[in-house]
Design a protein around this motif. Sequence first.
Motif, PDB file in Angstrom:
ATOM      1  N   ARG A  42     -39.086  -3.698  17.649  1.00  0.00           N
ATOM      2  CA  ARG A  42     -37.936  -3.406  16.782  1.00  0.00           C
ATOM      3  C   ARG A  42     -37.454  -1.965  16.929  1.00  0.00           C
ATOM      4  O   ARG A  42     -36.255  -1.700  16.933  1.00  0.00           O
ATOM      5  N   GLY A  43     -38.385  -1.045  17.036  1.00  0.00           N
ATOM      6  CA  GLY A  43     -38.020   0.364  17.037  1.00  0.00           C
ATOM      7  C   GLY A  43     -37.526   0.883  18.374  1.00  0.00           C
ATOM      8  O   GLY A  43     -36.639   1.736  18.414  1.00  0.00           O
ATOM      9  N   GLU A  44     -38.096   0.379  19.468  1.00  0.00           N
ATOM     10  CA  GLU A  44     -37.761   0.940  20.777  1.00  0.00           C
ATOM     11  C   GLU A  44     -37.094  -0.043  21.733  1.00  0.00           C
ATOM     12  O   GLU A  44     -36.423   0.366  22.668  1.00  0.00           O
ATOM     13  N   HIS A  45     -37.297  -1.348  21.503  1.00  0.00           N
ATOM     14  CA  HIS A  45     -36.787  -2.325  22.471  1.00  0.00           C
ATOM     15  C   HIS A  45     -36.093  -3.521  21.806  1.00  0.00           C
ATOM     16  O   HIS A  45     -36.311  -4.662  22.219  1.00  0.00           O
ATOM     17  N   PRO A  46     -35.252  -3.281  20.803  1.00  0.00           N
ATOM     18  CA  PRO A  46     -34.575  -4.431  20.194  1.00  0.00           C
ATOM     19  C   PRO A  46     -33.640  -5.100  21.194  1.00  0.00           C
ATOM     20  O   PRO A  46     -32.857  -4.430  21.877  1.00  0.00           O
ATOM     21  N   GLY A  47     -33.766  -6.413  21.335  1.00  0.00           N
ATOM     22  CA  GLY A  47     -32.892  -7.152  22.247  1.00  0.00           C
ATOM     23  C   GLY A  47     -33.279  -7.047  23.704  1.00  0.00           C
ATOM     24  O   GLY A  47     -32.585  -7.591  24.568  1.00  0.00           O
ATOM     25  N   ASP A  48     -34.391  -6.365  24.019  1.00  0.00           N
ATOM     26  CA  ASP A  48     -34.804  -6.203  25.419  1.00  0.00           C
ATOM     27  C   ASP A  48     -35.715  -7.349  25.855  1.00  0.00           C
ATOM     28  O   ASP A  48     -36.414  -7.946  25.039  1.00  0.00           O
ATOM     29  N   SER A  49     -35.719  -7.604  27.160  1.00  0.00           N
ATOM     30  CA  SER A  49     -36.711  -8.503  27.741  1.00  0.00           C
ATOM     31  C   SER A  49     -38.029  -7.751  27.885  1.00  0.00           C
ATOM     32  O   SER A  49     -38.040  -6.576  28.261  1.00  0.00           O
TER      33      SER A  49
END
Length: 603
Positions: A225-232
């Motif tokens: 949530r903090g660093e990679h929201p929406g990332d694979s």
Amino acid sequence: MPDSPALSVLRRVFGYESFRGEQQAIVDHVTGGGDALVLMPTGGGKSLCYQIPALVREGTGVVVSPLIALMQDQVDALTELGVRAAFLNSTQDWQQAKDVERAFLAGELDLLYVAPERLMTDRCLQLLERGRIALFAIDEAHCVSQWGHDFRPEYLQLSMLHERWPQVPRIALTATATALTRAEIAQRLALDAARHFVASFDRPNIRYRIVEKNDVRRQLLDLIRGEHPGDSGVVYGLSRNRVQETADFLCEHGIDALPYHAGLSASVRAANQSRFLREDGVVMVATIAFGMGIDKPDVRFVAHIDLPKSVEGYYQETGRAGRDGQPASAWLAYGLQDVVQQRRMIDESPGDDVFRRRLGQNLDAMLGLCETVECRRVRLLAYFGQTITACGNCDVCLTPPESWDGTVAAQKALSAVYRLQQRGQRYGAGHLIDILRGKSTDRTRQHDHESLSVFGVGQDISEQTWRGVLRQLLAQDLLMVDGEGYGTFALTEASRAVLKGERKIMLRRDLEKREKTPRGGARGKAPAVDLPAEALPLFETLRAWRGEVAKSHGVPAYVIFHDATLREIAMARPATLDELGHISGVGARKLEAYGADILGQVR
């Protein structure tokens, strides 16, 4: 001066202006008929090292690959480039296999992918005898190493390729191998006379971070949530239950997560893998059975929620992040129980003392990486025999850890284990810490442990810090886990010097509270790419167009174009087909197929 045949193929077919690193030397060597053993990090362009010689030499390049589930994607990607490629494996019916065999014999294939199990059948060997072979490429060559993390017994038979086709060049490729593993690969594949090409193992775009485990699922959720929201991303766990529970937990908290483990049917695993490859923003939670050969370029993070068994395995798995060269994270949470569990698994593992000792050495190297107070990347690359200066892009460089003189604390912990051993008793971490902290419990009262001289000697140290002390004593081989499978502690030969005050013990200081994300837990999505503001709308338009094309073709988006190519188009805004043809990654076939559409999107 005209281009060499190899450079001409690189530009015309693949759309790249020049080779990278040692690619040209490897291509020239294999094209000229030489054998090669290639070590190149994930994302370094290993596949070009055999694909281009296969296109330049007469005949068909035969690629031995253990990755049945990915052969279709690999063939689709080559077909998009106009390369005549096919595969033979157990997913095909009789008619499909016969069509591929006919095309091979007719000289209509540039590349043929074959699973090692299929290759070793009499039918396949007889087929190859009747055709013309340009080269043999043995991909994921570390699978031949019995000490490696992906051992495949079928690979041991591949030395026969040299015996049956002594004039056909062979190239073995892997992303991960120490000097010892490299020697084993050469010996087992009869590549003793092969030229070795060893590229740097450094992946400077990956930020390595190792944290103390403290409610690991919540830590993982904070990371995403903090660093990679929406990332694979890919999350690795050791057991199928761990994987399933973590995937379910992430889904419950709004993360698009899928499980991948041996407890799922082959069809479910294939469907989940397909979704991960073809869709953006999917997080795959998996055992180590997942990931070898995964060519998805935009994986932004790889997280380990359990301690990997070896540095080689860890490097291989983290290397699946950031293949496109953009910033990516490698995050690992580990704690005392991980060390206890791994030590116990080694003690209980089948095999002789030499095998167990090798497993122990692998674990010691992994623990050394976790506990180091120097640059992670320096330590990681040193394992592979390479030397660099501090990287400035790992947690140790960015936030140097404190170390403290833990000699007295170590003596107290070891004394507690010794006093219990004198009584013929052994206990695990929880009860040992209760004794050290002077915590009265049913068990301490029942076994009269409150009368021990060590009861309460460690009240000044928190429970979490004591867990860190015990973990580091295990890592430094000053404590051992018993061989009875209970996870209790015993002293080692090295303990004596500490107890007698002859050895000083420096320990790494762990943070007392849960790690904060570097961005303060921000919920907003960071920009996906580093582009000027004026180029972002076109980049997103091109990504949406690419997604529709990929969907209609039934292939992953990156098979159509990589993000790096779309970024360059968004920056350059080409107005003609000639200008577009000079963009990296736009070969002749793709220019013909998609050029007009792309120029329309730019306009």
